[in-house]
Design an enzyme around this catalytic site. Structure first.
Site, PDB file in Angstrom:
ATOM      1  N   LYS A 117       0.826  -1.213   0.000  1.00 26.33           N
ATOM      2  CA  LYS A 117       0.000   0.000   0.000  1.00 26.33           C
ATOM      3  C   LYS A 117       0.853   1.252   0.000  1.00 26.33           C
ATOM      4  CE  LYS A 117      -4.467  -1.532   1.666  1.00 26.33           C
ATOM      5  NZ  LYS A 117      -5.525  -1.390   2.665  1.00 26.33           N
ATOM      6  N   LYS A 199      -6.267 -10.100  -8.270  1.00 23.93           N
ATOM      7  CA  LYS A 199      -7.520 -10.280  -7.548  1.00 23.93           C
ATOM      8  C   LYS A 199      -8.576  -9.314  -8.098  1.00 23.93           C
ATOM      9  CE  LYS A 199      -8.708  -9.787  -2.856  1.00 23.93           C
ATOM     10  NZ  LYS A 199      -8.357  -9.634  -1.445  1.00 23.93           N
ATOM     11  N   LYS A 202     -12.190  -3.395  -6.910  1.00 24.93           N
ATOM     12  CA  LYS A 202     -12.936  -2.226  -7.389  1.00 24.93           C
ATOM     13  C   LYS A 202     -12.003  -1.165  -7.948  1.00 24.93           C
ATOM     14  CE  LYS A 202     -13.685  -2.343  -2.591  1.00 24.93           C
ATOM     15  NZ  LYS A 202     -14.625  -3.068  -1.780  1.00 24.93           N
TER      16      LYS A 202
END
Ligand code: TRP
Length: 333
Positions: A117, A199, A202
């Protein structure tokens, strides 16, 4: 009843960081639903975690309500399970602070999700992103959870939760139950329809890669028809056939058919037929959920009643653990 063994406690949470996707549903929420009879289930919308990435306030507010309604629409039953909103229950932030002081900089630095991240949001590597696993540890430990169903990507966070709990117990005695993470066996790992090595997410740059729980049928069909496959034109599960494997995984998760049954069903047929069948199966699986959601989201008062009730129960349970922790640490009560 006196002789009934106490049900084990299951805790899990999901972030309201956007719409709920087909991946979230097949990988997590559907399992939450199936655990409700066997366990004492406590589920949360982890909205404190969500602001580790900058949110637009109006959109964030909408996402929280939408996610809450969607998850009930999926079948999380507020009469059976406690389904609350993390930011409404102040014990979470409080225990997180205390546990921060029992967690080492070095161990947090090794978290792969933190590394990923911070690479992705290089302009906002905030302290919350760094201590995210500690907040999550607090979530779990507050409820003395026995089992924590999570996706494979959260395994390391469960490990650090156990490490922190053992360390704390080592100093102060048995305060926390040591939880056990488990990756539910019927939890499908759903990949992007456009890039099946990633994966389903969104934040996929290609909108056709991700199916949202509330996508209308024609949009779902379009996304499946455009799904990436391969040039073999044979429906079979095999290494290197990531697109087809993913479609088979989805079809299997939704219909309950085994890979072998699916291979037989589509023997001699092309990918066109197969993609249409997967799309239709997903449309039918999601139809009642979307209808239920439409009803629920109109009824803000009902939703509010649901989470207020759950927030209160969560506060009561978690306050017992927090009180114990504070006493052990030496705070004046
Ligand atoms: N970090 C989890 C995720 O993004 C969500 C989460 C927050 C969670 N607190 C939790 C999951 C506690 C399990 C238990 O998927």
């Amino acid at each position: 009843m006196e002789n009934t063994p106490k049900k084990e406690v299951v805790f899990s949470a999901i972030q309201p960081s956007g719409t709920i996707t087909l991946g979230n549903y097949l990988g997590a929420v559907r399992n939450w639903v199936s655990l409700q009879d066997e366990y004492n289930c406590i589920y949360a919308l982890a909205d404190l975690h969500t602001i580790t990435v900058r949110q637009n306030p109006a959109q964030f507010r909408k996402n929280i309500i939408d996610a809450y309604a969607s998850i009930i629409a999926c079948g999380v039953d507020v009469e059976k399970s406690v389904f609350f909103i993390q930011s409404h229950v102040h014990t979470h932030a409080e225990l997180a602070w205390i546990l921060n002081c029992y967690t080492q900089f070095g161990e947090l630095s090794r978290m792969t999700q933190f590394k990923d991240k911070s690479a992705k949001h290089a302009d906002n590597i905030n302290a919350g992103l760094f201590t995210y696993p500690v907040l999550m540890a607090g979530d779990i430990l507050l409820y003395q959870a026995d089992k924590v169903p999570v996706g494979a990507d959260q395994k390391q966070h469960i490990e650090i939760t156990c490490d922190i709990a053992k360390r704390f117990n080592g100093i102060y005695g048995d305060v926390f139950k040591i939880p056990e993470g488990f990756i539910p066996k019927n939890g499908a790992r759903v990949m992007s329809l456009q890039n099946p090595l990633n994966k389903m997410s969104k934040s996929d740059e290609n909108v056709n890669g991700c199916v949202h729980l509330l996508d209308p049928p024609e949009v779902i069909m379009k996304k499946f028809k455009r799904a990436v496959t391969d040039s073999e034109a044979c429906v079979r599960y095999a290494e290197g056939k990531d697109g087809v494997n993913n479609l088979m995984t989805i079809y299997s998760a939704v219909t309950g058919k085994t890979f072998e049954q699916i291979e037989n069903e589509f023997a001699g047929k092309g990918y066109g037929d197969f993609k249409t069948a997967v799309g239709e199966a997903v449309v039918e699986e999601l139809r009642p959920i979307r209808e239920r959601y439409e009803q629920l989201v109109k009824d803000k008062a009902y939703l509010e009643e649901c989470y207020h009730k759950a927030d209160e129960i969560a506060l009561k349970i978690s306050s017992r653990t927090l009180g114990k922790v504070m006493k052990k640490v030496g705070y004046v009560r």
